[in-house]
Design an enzyme around this catalytic site. Sequence first.
Site, PDB file in Angstrom:
ATOM      1  N   GLU A   1      -4.858   6.789  -5.839  1.00  0.00           N
ATOM      2  CA  GLU A   1      -5.106   5.877  -6.954  1.00  0.00           C
ATOM      3  C   GLU A   1      -6.490   6.144  -7.531  1.00  0.00           C
ATOM      4  O   GLU A   1      -7.432   6.351  -6.764  1.00  0.00           O
ATOM      5  CB  GLU A   1      -4.995   4.422  -6.478  1.00  0.00           C
ATOM      6  CG  GLU A   1      -3.612   4.061  -5.973  1.00  0.00           C
ATOM      7  CD  GLU A   1      -3.496   2.603  -5.535  1.00  0.00           C
ATOM      8  OE1 GLU A   1      -4.465   1.832  -5.715  1.00  0.00           O
ATOM      9  OE2 GLU A   1      -2.445   2.236  -4.995  1.00  0.00           O
TER      10      GLU A   1
ATOM     11  N   HIS B   1      -1.551  -0.840  -9.853  1.00  0.00           N
ATOM     12  CA  HIS B   1      -2.107  -1.710  -8.803  1.00  0.00           C
ATOM     13  C   HIS B   1      -2.585  -3.030  -9.401  1.00  0.00           C
ATOM     14  O   HIS B   1      -3.761  -3.406  -9.296  1.00  0.00           O
ATOM     15  CB  HIS B   1      -3.236  -1.011  -8.049  1.00  0.00           C
ATOM     16  CG  HIS B   1      -3.402  -1.533  -6.647  1.00  0.00           C
ATOM     17  ND1 HIS B   1      -3.825  -0.755  -5.598  1.00  0.00           N
ATOM     18  CD2 HIS B   1      -3.208  -2.774  -6.125  1.00  0.00           C
ATOM     19  CE1 HIS B   1      -3.888  -1.481  -4.489  1.00  0.00           C
ATOM     20  NE2 HIS B   1      -3.512  -2.705  -4.793  1.00  0.00           N
TER      21      HIS B   1
ATOM     22  N   ARG C   1       0.860  -1.186   0.000  1.00  0.00           N
ATOM     23  CA  ARG C   1       0.000   0.000   0.000  1.00  0.00           C
ATOM     24  C   ARG C   1       0.897   1.237   0.000  1.00  0.00           C
ATOM     25  O   ARG C   1       1.889   1.304   0.733  1.00  0.00           O
ATOM     26  CB  ARG C   1      -0.906   0.025   1.240  1.00  0.00           C
ATOM     27  CG  ARG C   1      -2.027  -1.003   1.225  1.00  0.00           C
ATOM     28  CD  ARG C   1      -3.041  -0.745   0.118  1.00  0.00           C
ATOM     29  NE  ARG C   1      -4.119  -1.708   0.111  1.00  0.00           N
ATOM     30  CZ  ARG C   1      -4.118  -2.867  -0.561  1.00  0.00           C
ATOM     31  NH1 ARG C   1      -3.043  -3.201  -1.279  1.00  0.00           N
ATOM     32  NH2 ARG C   1      -5.161  -3.665  -0.520  1.00  0.00           N
TER      33      ARG C   1
END
Length: 336
Positions: A282, A301, A253
Amino acid sequence: MLQAGLRAGRSVRGQRMAYRCAILDDYQNVALQVADWSKIKDQVELKVFNEAIGPPDKLIAALKGFHIVCLMRERTPFPRNVIAALPELKLIVTSGARNAAIDVAAAAERGIPVCGTDSHGQPTAALTIGLMLELTRRIGFENANLKGGARWQSTLGIELYDKTLGVIGLGKLGSKVAQIAQALDMKVIAWSQNLTEDKARAAGARLVSKEELFRQSDFITVHLQLSQRTRGLIGAADLALMKPTAYFINTSRGPIVDEKALLEVLQGRKIAGAGLDVYDVEPLPLDHPFRKLDNTVITPHLGYVTRENYQRFYGQMVDNIRAWLDGKPVRVIPAK
């Protein structure tokens, strides 16, 4: 932005009222393809959102009138104020067994179950190794060069053999990365706040202090859950200890790492480079400096984004909704 999916009948004599379900952040537009939604089509109307909706006010406006929301883990924040502004919301379903972006306590106060799913395999571990390979062997870079007309090779690779991998967080994913690294004949050291010598040894790693890990490692990879304890855990002082030839990998993260400090060491070429799959914000803003760094490999991601994982996620989301419709919710995430 949205795509209409399966539709159930509205309130008609002899039929039950349809529930409206929003499937958020289906970036690849595959949610309706990888699972059998026909199990709920008699009672549920689906709408799929293929792009991030945006800030809370836009999210609230988009979800007015929906009874069920399906979330991909931590793509869309679902805090208390959003839950409070959706009076018709009755069920939240998320991929994964936990989702820090959902205020589960606020949902529980409203009597709204939050149901999760299992995951398939450990795809993030493979991506971590892939980022290390791209940084050291420049596979994608050389592929693009050849297809762009380059005559032949232009980079000098670096072997993973006999290099030291520092693993921060030696849980399920960290241990899998350590296992793969050992198969590549890398030396593995590890640190986390609660890691013991016995657990490190069981994973084939050697327990060291945080400072030693940053000083000794040729590669550092992060595998921690984001929490109040881990937010900002890696800062400028830690990154300053790294070798100038070392690489930093984060598939965990973004906020675990001080992003400004990481940018500074990369822009100043104080470390060799970084492989990043996660960020503070994001999707990554179009003007973000990470997009312009030639010593950084960035991915959007992708850690858990595999067909097998999506089949598990969306398949169990359907099962969760079916169980809730039948009055027997499953995989309910408890409020803490």
